[in-house]
Design an enzyme around this catalytic site. Sequence first.
Site, PDB file in Angstrom:
ATOM      1  N   HIS A 472      -9.487  33.561   6.432  1.00  0.00           N
ATOM      2  CA  HIS A 472      -9.286  32.378   7.283  1.00  0.00           C
ATOM      3  C   HIS A 472      -9.876  31.127   6.623  1.00  0.00           C
ATOM      4  CE1 HIS A 472      -9.047  30.363  11.331  1.00  0.00           C
ATOM      5  NE2 HIS A 472      -9.986  29.629  10.775  1.00  0.00           N
ATOM      6  N   GLU A 473     -11.145  31.220   6.246  1.00  0.00           N
ATOM      7  CA  GLU A 473     -11.801  30.048   5.648  1.00  0.00           C
ATOM      8  C   GLU A 473     -11.188  29.711   4.289  1.00  0.00           C
ATOM      9  OE1 GLU A 473     -13.416  28.294   7.569  1.00  0.00           O
ATOM     10  OE2 GLU A 473     -13.781  29.802   9.107  1.00  0.00           O
ATOM     11  N   HIS A 476      -8.202  27.522   4.773  1.00  0.00           N
ATOM     12  CA  HIS A 476      -8.606  26.113   4.870  1.00  0.00           C
ATOM     13  C   HIS A 476      -8.905  25.553   3.473  1.00  0.00           C
ATOM     14  CE1 HIS A 476      -8.819  25.553   9.157  1.00  0.00           C
ATOM     15  NE2 HIS A 476      -9.763  26.456   9.354  1.00  0.00           N
ATOM     16  N   HIS A 479      -5.940  24.599   1.543  1.00  0.00           N
ATOM     17  CA  HIS A 479      -5.402  23.326   2.035  1.00  0.00           C
ATOM     18  C   HIS A 479      -6.110  22.161   1.339  1.00  0.00           C
ATOM     19  CE1 HIS A 479      -3.746  21.371   6.017  1.00  0.00           C
ATOM     20  NE2 HIS A 479      -3.067  21.015   4.944  1.00  0.00           N
TER      21      HIS A 479
END
Length: 679
Positions: A472-473, A476, A479
């Site tokens: 999940h992290e 990010h 991105h």
Amino acid sequence: MNILTEKFNTPYHAAPFDGIKNEDFLPAFKELIKKSEDEINGIVSNPEAATFENVIEALAYSGEQLDVVSNIFFNLNSAETSDEIQKIAQEVSPLLTEYSSKISQNEALFSKIKKVYDEKEKYNLNEEQEMLLNETYKGFVRSGALLNEEDKEKLQKINMDLSLKSLQFGQNVLASTNSYFKHITDQEELAGIPEAILEQYAEEAKERELEGWVVTLQYPSYIPFMTYAENRELRKEIALASGKKSFDGGEFDNQGLIKELLQLKQQKAELLGYQNYADYVLEERMAKSPVKVFEFLNELLTKAKPYADKEIDELRSLAKAAGIKELQGYDHAFYAEKLRKQKYDFNDEELKPYFPLDQVQEAVFGLAGKLFGLRFSERNDIPKYHEDVKVYEVSETESEKAEDGSFKALLYVDYFPRKGKRAGAWMTSYKNQYKKDGENSRPHISIVCNFSKPTKDTPSLLTFQEVTTLFHEFGHALHGMMADTQYPSLSGTSVKWDFVELPSQFLENFCYEPEFLKTFAKHYKTGEVLPDEKIEKIEQSKSFMEGYQTMRQLGFGLLDMNYHTKVAELENETVKEFEDKYTKATTLYPVNPETAMSPSFSHIFQGGYSAGYYSYKWAEVLDADAFQYFKETGIFNPETAAKYKILLSSGGTKDPMELYKSFRGSEPKVESLLKRAFG
């Protein structure tokens, strides 16, 4: 000479952590604020006619060093804080708020911005430039540029108060979390706890110079205890301590602060011409209005509630067989784990040996390589703020055979809990990507988690949930690392808040794909690949307790939205009464009068999720729909990955729905999420 105000003499101008002293921060902030103000004054006093270049672009590139130092300082305040840093934060926050208020309320600057905005047709702007102009103008209007002098002063004071009070909220939660620990000397009281967790509790006791074992309210300690401890009374005691965080009437109580923060937000919204704070926030989101958010959350609530009720009934049957008349919230994790073991014949502790942290990290790096051509090389010559931190140079190759890749980003990873580190997991940035004077200035990104530390005999082993947290992290982080935009304010994760979770939640999907899982789920001692039947169980268990989890998230989202649309009701109600009323529809267990989650709800009272918590579920619809597309075309399909790469690298340069439709070919469908969650 202050190291923070000079050009950093480090590889890629990385933060010079090894040379920064706490006493450097306050003078650096003061000097850099002055320097940034001079840049703004230069824009305002420029005798030439206002143009896109000498006003909008000049403003976009101003305050670069101040941004970097702010990122360094506030990241340290989250990941490696101390009493001294917290004290500096109390001094620095008002200075920064005052500085940003001065800019947003600078009439001469706004009149130049407005002139360019009103004449934008003559500039022949490209899509990104037009977005920058619109966002700049709107940002000033939303910051009070059209207000009269008296109201501008009121707004400035409100912003200052909000800044200090939200900071205090977070400090109270951290202090309240750290103030409790349970010292256990009788091993019988720890029946059911796996050996590796007992080892962790023993290490915690040793650090505190105590005999036996210590359980804390930090998640790597608290969650395993609630999941495995057979001692129901102890589970109740520790759950009660967690539920009382900043809700015990003591020194770190946040109930008064909640009311003050909400009243300030309401005053701010009204001053700017909005009915409430949610209206103000949602104008800048994909969802657009509270009505749309309530419709979205309630539609999911109606569809998920029967599944959640069925799940809790299954747990009640299990508990009843064990002699428990009424199942309580503090029983949930324990019996959910038993049911999962019964249904899928595995538990997190059995899986952990297959997920040593280093292997999981290598897998996520490999995935980024396969999809986007990224390579990660550890750098030992780049300063770090703690010995646990590792730094990687990220490069991109044009092809698999290319020897040299172009520099893409720096990635810091910080995985283990410490006393000065807040709970949870997050991605953050030390420096944004942007292009200026022909140079593509690359980003410095950080992932911070709280995984179990390695011990003398065992590496850090992750639960499967922690595996998905790391993915999940890292989503990010991708991105941020893939950013390829002109202006720093539109770069990387600088997108609408209800779009920001798409890349993170999207990447979690890969953890459930057998084809990919087999490449890295290998026993740390024997190298044995996780058996097929366990992989199948993981796949099947993806939707385990999905109804319960959905209700929990919807409860948070509805509470948040009600706080920010119905603040007047709090004049005659306690925080606890308000919370119970607006989470009633999603509550699945008896309510404990002694606990409340609002006083430690940092996402909305300290972080950026005020009137935006719904965006986790909103983004789940996006990520389920996006991954459905990958599954249709092949999860490693290069053409699909190339389209997704454009979505990642575009940052906030386009309307997110347009960006999504360019990638997917259509708007996202709620059905994709329901299909994934409930079949």
